[in-house]
Motif scaffolding. Structure first.
Motif, mmCIF file in Angstrom:
data_model
loop_
_atom_site.group_PDB
_atom_site.id
_atom_site.type_symbol
_atom_site.label_atom_id
_atom_site.label_comp_id
_atom_site.label_asym_id
_atom_site.label_seq_id
_atom_site.Cartn_x
_atom_site.Cartn_y
_atom_site.Cartn_z
ATOM 1 N N ILE A 185 -3.787 -5.620 2.583
ATOM 2 C CA ILE A 185 -4.398 -4.446 3.209
ATOM 3 C C ILE A 185 -5.581 -4.859 4.095
ATOM 4 O O ILE A 185 -5.720 -4.388 5.228
ATOM 5 N N VAL A 186 -6.430 -5.757 3.594
ATOM 6 C CA VAL A 186 -7.599 -6.202 4.365
ATOM 7 C C VAL A 186 -7.151 -6.940 5.623
ATOM 8 O O VAL A 186 -7.696 -6.733 6.721
ATOM 9 N N ASP A 187 -6.143 -7.798 5.486
ATOM 10 C CA ASP A 187 -5.624 -8.543 6.623
ATOM 11 C C ASP A 187 -5.141 -7.589 7.716
ATOM 12 O O ASP A 187 -5.472 -7.742 8.891
ATOM 13 N N SER A 188 -4.377 -6.576 7.309
ATOM 14 C CA SER A 188 -3.871 -5.593 8.276
ATOM 15 C C SER A 188 -5.007 -4.750 8.849
ATOM 16 O O SER A 188 -4.975 -4.373 10.030
ATOM 17 N N PHE A 189 -6.002 -4.465 8.022
ATOM 18 C CA PHE A 189 -7.153 -3.685 8.492
ATOM 19 C C PHE A 189 -7.854 -4.402 9.638
ATOM 20 O O PHE A 189 -8.171 -3.796 10.673
ATOM 21 N N VAL B 46 4.069 3.514 11.566
ATOM 22 C CA VAL B 46 3.923 4.168 10.260
ATOM 23 C C VAL B 46 4.697 3.400 9.194
ATOM 24 O O VAL B 46 4.191 3.161 8.087
ATOM 25 N N LEU B 47 5.926 2.995 9.508
ATOM 26 C CA LEU B 47 6.726 2.232 8.546
ATOM 27 C C LEU B 47 6.058 0.903 8.214
ATOM 28 O O LEU B 47 6.011 0.490 7.047
ATOM 29 N N GLY B 48 5.513 0.242 9.234
ATOM 30 C CA GLY B 48 4.816 -1.023 8.993
ATOM 31 C C GLY B 48 3.595 -0.840 8.115
ATOM 32 O O GLY B 48 3.340 -1.647 7.211
ATOM 33 N N ILE B 49 2.837 0.220 8.354
ATOM 34 C CA ILE B 49 1.657 0.500 7.530
ATOM 35 C C ILE B 49 2.077 0.817 6.096
ATOM 36 O O ILE B 49 1.455 0.351 5.125
ATOM 37 N N TYR B 50 3.156 1.596 5.940
ATOM 38 C CA TYR B 50 3.642 1.916 4.588
ATOM 39 C C TYR B 50 3.955 0.641 3.813
ATOM 40 O O TYR B 50 3.574 0.499 2.643
ATOM 41 N N TYR B 51 4.639 -0.299 4.460
ATOM 42 C CA TYR B 51 5.009 -1.518 3.740
ATOM 43 C C TYR B 51 3.797 -2.380 3.401
ATOM 44 O O TYR B 51 3.835 -3.162 2.447
ATOM 45 N N LYS B 52 2.733 -2.249 4.160
ATOM 46 C CA LYS B 52 1.491 -2.924 3.774
ATOM 47 C C LYS B 52 0.872 -2.228 2.561
ATOM 48 O O LYS B 52 0.435 -2.865 1.604
ATOM 49 N N LEU B 53 0.844 -0.894 2.593
ATOM 50 C CA LEU B 53 0.231 -0.135 1.496
ATOM 51 C C LEU B 53 1.021 -0.245 0.203
ATOM 52 O O LEU B 53 0.436 -0.332 -0.885
ATOM 53 N N GLN B 54 2.348 -0.251 0.297
ATOM 54 C CA GLN B 54 3.152 -0.239 -0.922
ATOM 55 C C GLN B 54 3.035 -1.541 -1.716
ATOM 56 O O GLN B 54 3.382 -1.597 -2.884
ATOM 57 N N THR B 55 2.513 -2.602 -1.060
ATOM 58 C CA THR B 55 2.295 -3.830 -1.820
ATOM 59 C C THR B 55 1.277 -3.608 -2.936
ATOM 60 O O THR B 55 1.318 -4.282 -3.967
ATOM 61 N N PHE B 56 0.357 -2.656 -2.738
ATOM 62 C CA PHE B 56 -0.652 -2.387 -3.762
ATOM 63 C C PHE B 56 -0.027 -1.752 -5.005
ATOM 64 O O PHE B 56 -0.633 -1.722 -6.073
ATOM 65 N N ILE B 57 1.182 -1.240 -4.867
ATOM 66 C CA ILE B 57 1.900 -0.646 -5.997
ATOM 67 C C ILE B 57 2.925 -1.628 -6.548
ATOM 68 O O ILE B 57 2.954 -1.912 -7.744
ATOM 69 N N TYR B 58 3.736 -2.175 -5.648
ATOM 70 C CA TYR B 58 4.852 -3.004 -6.106
ATOM 71 C C TYR B 58 4.448 -4.426 -6.484
ATOM 72 O O TYR B 58 5.095 -5.049 -7.334
ATOM 73 N N LEU B 59 3.402 -4.978 -5.874
ATOM 74 C CA LEU B 59 2.993 -6.328 -6.271
ATOM 75 C C LEU B 59 2.463 -6.373 -7.707
ATOM 76 O O LEU B 59 2.803 -7.301 -8.449
ATOM 77 N N PRO B 60 1.632 -5.428 -8.164
ATOM 78 C CA PRO B 60 1.251 -5.445 -9.588
ATOM 79 C C PRO B 60 2.467 -5.288 -10.510
ATOM 80 O O PRO B 60 2.549 -5.941 -11.559
ATOM 81 N N CYS C 109 -0.649 8.385 -3.379
ATOM 82 C CA CYS C 109 -0.007 8.793 -2.119
ATOM 83 C C CYS C 109 -0.027 10.303 -1.921
ATOM 84 O O CYS C 109 -0.033 10.781 -0.776
ATOM 85 N N LEU C 110 -0.048 11.065 -2.994
ATOM 86 C CA LEU C 110 -0.094 12.519 -2.882
ATOM 87 C C LEU C 110 -1.506 13.029 -2.592
ATOM 88 O O LEU C 110 -1.687 14.017 -1.884
ATOM 89 N N VAL C 111 -2.503 12.337 -3.133
ATOM 90 C CA VAL C 111 -3.880 12.842 -3.059
ATOM 91 C C VAL C 111 -4.611 12.398 -1.789
ATOM 92 O O VAL C 111 -5.307 13.200 -1.157
ATOM 93 N N ILE C 112 -4.457 11.123 -1.378
ATOM 94 C CA ILE C 112 -5.263 10.632 -0.239
ATOM 95 C C ILE C 112 -4.405 9.932 0.834
ATOM 96 O O ILE C 112 -4.772 8.854 1.312
ATOM 97 N N PRO C 113 -3.286 10.506 1.245
ATOM 98 C CA PRO C 113 -2.447 9.812 2.237
ATOM 99 C C PRO C 113 -3.121 9.628 3.592
ATOM 100 O O PRO C 113 -2.981 8.582 4.232
ATOM 101 N N SER C 114 -3.867 10.635 4.044
ATOM 102 C CA SER C 114 -4.498 10.527 5.362
ATOM 103 C C SER C 114 -5.594 9.467 5.368
ATOM 104 O O SER C 114 -5.766 8.736 6.358
ATOM 105 N N GLN C 115 -6.326 9.356 4.264
ATOM 106 C CA GLN C 115 -7.373 8.329 4.174
ATOM 107 C C GLN C 115 -6.751 6.928 4.195
ATOM 108 O O GLN C 115 -7.314 5.999 4.799
ATOM 109 N N LEU C 116 -5.606 6.768 3.545
ATOM 110 C CA LEU C 116 -4.926 5.470 3.542
ATOM 111 C C LEU C 116 -4.458 5.102 4.938
ATOM 112 O O LEU C 116 -4.651 3.968 5.389
#
Length: 443
Positions: A34-38, A275-289, A335-342
């Motif tokens: 996430i930081v790298d993409s940021f 959007v798809l590229g950003i999603y795959y960056k964000l989903q690592t925070f869920i699927y990597l753990p 993803c339901l509570v803070i999608p726009s912030q992500l």
């Protein structure tokens, strides 16, 4: 070194001791993604789009390294469980040699195909130029990436999860620190832009490999890499590939999926590709753990299967399934509570943020049921049953989701692509449970 703790220690404490170090390191790895993409997003939206388009090839390189590493891990764990140390050493040695060969081929091939690959998805020469500049440097570190993963799987096979945790975390932290320094040219360092992001990643991965090598030579582990095992053993090579190839395909399938979805979304707007590229960056925070838990499970389930401790195999699977489910529930809530912030971490364009907010809320509906597929596929790999694991991944990444995305996008536009995710996860979860139970045959 005695590995009997894998079949003697109570199951829940054993899984926690093996998985938690990996979960922690995967969380740090997720943060790095996430930081790298940021930081790349701060260069320009074109740079972030370029990174999104390069991602499938990066994922392919990681897939080959990790997938074949899973094969090495499963074979070593099985032979240690069966108390056959020479064959475990043979698996480690020949696995390492084959990994070097894979690295050389991928370095040359991936750099060569990038210009044509990028032009398949964008007509912007700026995006193509940024993608080529990033990929040439990033792919030059393929040997470090693949060998680092190989040693990671060898250490995991003998239960040295804390070593892999420390090594991975050091590499990720170094990457996070170097990103702004090399991208923006802080202090005495020159401003390198997107090339700086690639170089930071490569240095971090090389540091991880260096730590593995130092620890391997300083402190003995349960297997040894030796010259006397370098001569190819046809049976051993086939065994490594019988798990490694399906595991590689399991991990490479998302690359094919992303490229296919990019092709569908490109008909509407490059906004949706971003959007798809950003999603795959964000989903690592869920699927990597969740993957960290699965990594902790693989050697345990393989060792106990080799030791014919079938009851423990079943207990390990059920506990890991519950743990993965908890992580997925947390991901859905976020993803339901803070999608726009992500989404706002990577873009300031209102149109992109709005499209991403919709995407995250819809895709998040499939997280919980995906725990069944993730756990079942990982368990089958740990048991050395690569083909059934591949069947699950084919359903998840190709057979169901791509036709569903095409059909639903025809009916509902880009939103249909996002709905294809949860549809595929729900159907695949049922298939995964049936395939696992049929293969394991444990009452």
């Amino acid at each position: 070194m005695n590995q009997n703790f894998m079949k003697e220690k109570p199951v829940l404490p054993l899984i926690l001791s093996m998985s938690l170090p990996m979960v922690l390191s995967m969380l740090v790895n997720s943060l790095y993604n996430i930081v790298d993409s940021f930081f790349v997003a701060q260069i320009s939206e074109d740079a972030m789009t370029a990174l999104s388009l390069v991602y499938p090839i990066q994922n392919f390189i990681n897939a080959v390294g990790i997938g074949f590493g899973v094969g090495i891990n499963a074979v070593i764990a099985f032979y240690l469980g069966a108390e056959d140390r020479p064959k475990a050493d043979t698996a480690a040695t020949q696995g390492l040699l084959l990994s070097v060969i894979h690295s050389v081929i991928m370095t040359i091939g991936c750099i060569a195909v990038m210009p044509a690959f990028l032009r398949m998805f964008t007509s912007s020469e700026t995006v193509v130029d940024l993608g080529i500049r990033y990929s040439v440097i990033a792919f030059s570190f393929t040997l470090s990436i693949v060998l680092g993963v190989t040693f990671e799987k060898i250490f995991q096979a003998v239960g040295k999860m804390k070593v892999t945790m420390v090594s991975l975390m050091c590499g990720c932290v170094a990457n996070i620190i170097l990103d702004p320094v090399l991208i923006f040219g802080l202090g005495p360092f020159p401003e390198m832009g997107i090339e700086g992001a690639a170089l930071a990643t490569g240095i971090g991965q090389t540091l991880t490999l260096a730590i593995y090598l130092v620890i391997y030579f300083v402190r003995p582990i349960g297997v040894r890499i030796s010259k006397k095992y370098l001569t190819p053993n046809r049976k051993m090579v086939l065994k490594l590939y019988s798990v490694g190839i399906p595991a590689t395909l399991n991990l490479a399938l998302p690359s094919f999926l992303i490229s296919s979805l990019n092709a569908i979304l490109a008909a509407y707007s490059e906004v949706y590709i971003l959007v798809l590229g950003i999603y795959y960056k964000l989903q690592t925070f869920i699927y990597l753990p969740a993957n960290g838990i699965v990594q902790g499970m693989r050697p345990l389930i393989g060792y106990n299967y080799g030791a014919k401790e079938h009851k423990r195999v079943n207990q390990i699977y059920n506990i890991v399934l519950c743990m993965s489910g908890i992580i997925m529930i947390l991901g859905t809530i976020i993803c339901l509570v803070i999608p726009s912030q992500l989404m706002g971490l990577f873009t300031h364009t209102p149109e992109t943020i709005h499209a991403g907010e919709t995407a995250l809320r819809i895709i998040g509906a499939g997280f919980l049921v995906s725990a069944v597929s993730v756990t079942s596929s990982g368990a089958l790999e740990g048991l050395g049953k690569g083909v059934p694991s591949l069947i699950i991944s084919l359903c998840r990444y190709i057979v169901i989701i791509i036709p569903a995305a095409y059909l639903l996008s025809w009916l509902f536009g880009p939103v249909g692509v996002w709905n294809a995710f949860w549809v595929a996860e729900a159907i695949t979860a049922v298939i995964a449970f049936i395939v696992y139970r049929k293969c394991i045959r444990i009452k």
